[in-house]
Design an enzyme around this catalytic site. Structure first.
Site, mmCIF file in Angstrom:
data_model
loop_
_atom_site.group_PDB
_atom_site.id
_atom_site.type_symbol
_atom_site.label_atom_id
_atom_site.label_comp_id
_atom_site.label_asym_id
_atom_site.label_seq_id
_atom_site.Cartn_x
_atom_site.Cartn_y
_atom_site.Cartn_z
ATOM 1 C CB CYS A 41 -0.782 -42.218 -15.617
ATOM 2 S SG CYS A 41 -1.798 -42.978 -15.640
ATOM 3 C CB CYS A 80 -3.436 -40.237 -14.705
ATOM 4 S SG CYS A 80 -4.973 -40.659 -15.898
HETATM 5 FE FE FE Z 1 -3.868 -42.328 -17.476
#
Ligand code: FE
Length: 202
Positions: free
Chosen positions: A108, A113
């Protein structure tokens, strides 16, 4: 693009919640209410032991059950939910299969994430500035630091996670695992192999 479902500055690290957690942790430790060593054991458990077991089961089933594999490629969120792995940060899953032609790796670039329902909580290195920048710029160098060497003609595809889409790498089934039952196969699958920073071996 929004990450983790809310607006926050990605350039200011550590984040406000992280500072607050650290402040709370030091108060608890100073008051003798929490043993920092025990806390580390707990975090290690969720990062390395409990969390990734779910993903490992998904991978092992994909290796052994062609129907499940097809469903996983077609709609990973639904196939994974069928195994009971649902929850925040896993609503829109995509399974990317490693092949002799293509190795997949997940990052990410903006924050951290990560597919919680299948992998647990992300390891510290996944959230580090260095990994987030270098995974895209020099993935081969990053992989060699993880001890991963690819086949000479294998391409690398880097997938950037967002709040909308989380990726699960399906590593290649290792040679020598023919005939192994699903639970033994699942035990071979490491967390890093499902991020793309590891391979599976027997
Ligand atoms: Fe993220």
């Amino acid at each position: 693009m929004p990450h983790d479902g809310h607006d926050h500055s990605h350039s200011l690290l550590p984040s406000d919640p992280e500072l607050r957690v650290r402040a709370l942790e030091s108060i608890l430790v100073n008051k003798g209410l929490v043993d920092p060593a025990a806390l580390n054991v707990l975090i290690d458990t969720y990062e390395n032991k409990i969390g990734p077991k779910n993903g490992a089961r998904v991978v092992a089933k994909s290796w052994t059950d062609p129907e499940f594999r097809a469903r996983l490629q077609d709609d990973a969120s639904a196939a994974i939910a069928d195994l009971g792995y649902v929850g925040r940060q896993g609503e829109h899953m995509v399974a990317v299969e490693n092949t002799p032609e293509q190795h997949n790796m997940v990052v990410c670039t903006l924050c951290s994430c990560y597919p919680w329902p299948v992998l647990g909580i992300p390891p510290a290195w996944y959230k580090s500035d260095a990994y987030r920048a270098r995974a895209v710029r020099e993935p081969r160098a990053v992989l060699s630091e993880f001890g991963v060497s690819l086949l000479p003609d294998q391409k690398i595809r880097v997938w950037d996670s967002t709040a909308e889409i989380r990726y699960l790498v399906i590593p290649m089934r290792p040679e020598g695992s023919e005939g192994m039952p699903e639970d033994e196969l699942a035990a071979l699958v490491t967390r890093d192999s499902m991020i793309g920073t590891g391979l599976v071996s027997v």
